[in-house]
Design an enzyme around this catalytic site. Sequence first.
Site, PDB file in Angstrom:
ATOM      1  N   ILE A  54       8.840   5.217  -0.273  1.00 14.44           N
ATOM      2  CA  ILE A  54       9.269   3.915   0.234  1.00 14.44           C
ATOM      3  C   ILE A  54       8.442   2.793  -0.378  1.00 14.44           C
ATOM      4  O   ILE A  54       8.969   1.719  -0.694  1.00 14.44           O
ATOM      5  CB  ILE A  54       9.175   3.885   1.771  1.00 14.44           C
ATOM      6  CG1 ILE A  54      10.172   4.879   2.386  1.00 14.44           C
ATOM      7  CG2 ILE A  54       9.449   2.482   2.304  1.00 14.44           C
ATOM      8  CD1 ILE A  54      10.067   5.013   3.901  1.00 14.44           C
ATOM      9  N   GLY A  55       7.139   3.002  -0.570  1.00 14.56           N
ATOM     10  CA  GLY A  55       6.300   1.953  -1.133  1.00 14.56           C
ATOM     11  C   GLY A  55       6.766   1.498  -2.499  1.00 14.56           C
ATOM     12  O   GLY A  55       6.797   0.285  -2.791  1.00 14.56           O
ATOM     13  N   SER A  60       7.293   4.933  13.185  1.00 14.20           N
ATOM     14  CA  SER A  60       8.181   6.078  13.025  1.00 14.20           C
ATOM     15  C   SER A  60       8.985   6.231  14.306  1.00 14.20           C
ATOM     16  O   SER A  60       9.003   5.320  15.136  1.00 14.20           O
ATOM     17  CB  SER A  60       7.352   7.332  12.705  1.00 14.20           C
ATOM     18  OG  SER A  60       8.163   8.362  12.211  1.00 14.20           O
ATOM     19  N   TYR A 102      -0.172  11.949  13.974  1.00 16.03           N
ATOM     20  CA  TYR A 102       0.602  10.929  13.264  1.00 16.03           C
ATOM     21  C   TYR A 102       1.379  10.063  14.256  1.00 16.03           C
ATOM     22  O   TYR A 102       1.363   8.827  14.169  1.00 16.03           O
ATOM     23  CB  TYR A 102       1.554  11.616  12.288  1.00 16.03           C
ATOM     24  CG  TYR A 102       2.501  10.711  11.560  1.00 16.03           C
ATOM     25  CD1 TYR A 102       2.114  10.043  10.404  1.00 16.03           C
ATOM     26  CD2 TYR A 102       3.811  10.528  12.001  1.00 16.03           C
ATOM     27  CE1 TYR A 102       2.987   9.220   9.710  1.00 16.03           C
ATOM     28  CE2 TYR A 102       4.696   9.711  11.326  1.00 16.03           C
ATOM     29  CZ  TYR A 102       4.281   9.058  10.177  1.00 16.03           C
ATOM     30  OH  TYR A 102       5.156   8.241   9.510  1.00 16.03           O
ATOM     31  N   THR A 121       0.835  -1.197   0.000  1.00 15.05           N
ATOM     32  CA  THR A 121       0.000   0.000   0.000  1.00 15.05           C
ATOM     33  C   THR A 121       0.872   1.251   0.000  1.00 15.05           C
ATOM     34  O   THR A 121       2.032   1.226   0.409  1.00 15.05           O
ATOM     35  CB  THR A 121      -0.940   0.034   1.213  1.00 15.05           C
ATOM     36  OG1 THR A 121      -0.173   0.125   2.420  1.00 15.05           O
ATOM     37  CG2 THR A 121      -1.811  -1.215   1.250  1.00 15.05           C
ATOM     38  N   GLY A 122       0.287   2.339  -0.462  1.00 19.41           N
ATOM     39  CA  GLY A 122       1.024   3.604  -0.479  1.00 19.41           C
ATOM     40  C   GLY A 122       2.180   3.612  -1.452  1.00 19.41           C
ATOM     41  O   GLY A 122       3.221   4.218  -1.190  1.00 19.41           O
ATOM     42  N   ALA A 123       2.000   2.961  -2.596  1.00 20.30           N
ATOM     43  CA  ALA A 123       3.066   2.912  -3.611  1.00 20.30           C
ATOM     44  C   ALA A 123       2.718   3.856  -4.759  1.00 20.30           C
ATOM     45  O   ALA A 123       2.614   3.454  -5.910  1.00 20.30           O
ATOM     46  CB  ALA A 123       3.250   1.485  -4.114  1.00 20.30           C
ATOM     47  N   SER A 124       2.523   5.122  -4.431  1.00 22.40           N
ATOM     48  CA  SER A 124       2.014   6.090  -5.391  1.00 22.40           C
ATOM     49  C   SER A 124       3.101   6.886  -6.104  1.00 22.40           C
ATOM     50  O   SER A 124       2.855   7.441  -7.171  1.00 22.40           O
ATOM     51  CB  SER A 124       1.080   7.092  -4.695  1.00 22.40           C
ATOM     52  OG  SER A 124      -0.022   6.458  -4.095  1.00 22.40           O
ATOM     53  N   GLY A 159       9.408   8.368  -5.737  1.00 18.62           N
ATOM     54  CA  GLY A 159      10.307   8.848  -4.700  1.00 18.62           C
ATOM     55  C   GLY A 159       9.992   8.304  -3.324  1.00 18.62           C
ATOM     56  O   GLY A 159      10.657   8.656  -2.354  1.00 18.62           O
TER      57      GLY A 159
END
Length: 277
Positions: free
Chosen positions: A35-36, A174, A188, A27-30, A33
């Site tokens: 991490i995904g 994090s 967050y 997920t979050g591979a948009s 640049g």
Amino acid sequence: MPRLPHPTPEELRRDTLPLRGRTALVTGASRRGGIGHAVARRLAAYGASVYLHHHVPHDAGQPWGADRPEDVLESVRAAAGDSGARIVAGPGDLADPDVPAELVTRAADALGGPLDILVANHAQSGFDGTLDEIGTEMLDRHWAVDTRAVLLLVQAHARLRPPGPGGRVVMMTSGQDMAGGMPGEIAYALQKGALASITRSLSATLVERGVTVNTVNPGPVDTDYLTGEDYDAVAARFPSGRWGMPDDPARLIAWLATDEAGWITGEVISSEGGFRR
């Protein structure tokens, strides 16, 4: 209980494609640049079929902007180690409580079988503040995206995957519990702390189903969100004098997905390059 035998020489010789035949959702591979994207490329390079989740409206609203999904997809396809692997991408707003389970099902269908690997890399960027600045809307948004969606993804993954070895879940935390904390990003930090806290409980829940659960703290990573003097000041706090790059935590995450990491579960692992807080 009898002792397990030593690995045979054949077992010790590492497969150059240790994830051949495995399926993964990242997920979050948009963005190229992010991490995904780096994780998806590593998993694909190790032979896995990979489904890349994206939510372009989120990145389009950030200072760094959004990539075209087809460009991200092509970059991952170019890294694939197995010519027969499937590399697919699709959207999803994980703030919607119905989307996590739907996404897991869609990814499994697209890759031709139940998922083996879930990397919950997505997060809500911005829309946060100090203790004086945060409100219920900020807290609820980060809860929905950063924590609730991750737990619902793990739940759907566990329900749809038949019990057996090779199951993997990797979540992302994090530096919220380390020196200095994150006083400017309370919402967050709160939700990322929740993922670190639940790691051991999820691991104990899923171990009998053949699924390991680990959480990675990647430390400060250059994902194009900081420049100038602030960027240089952070770089100076690494012994190497450079920021972490997306492929730095991606190598750890990809290894956690392999059989070599089958004994690692319930851990929160930092990959910070010696960062001095």
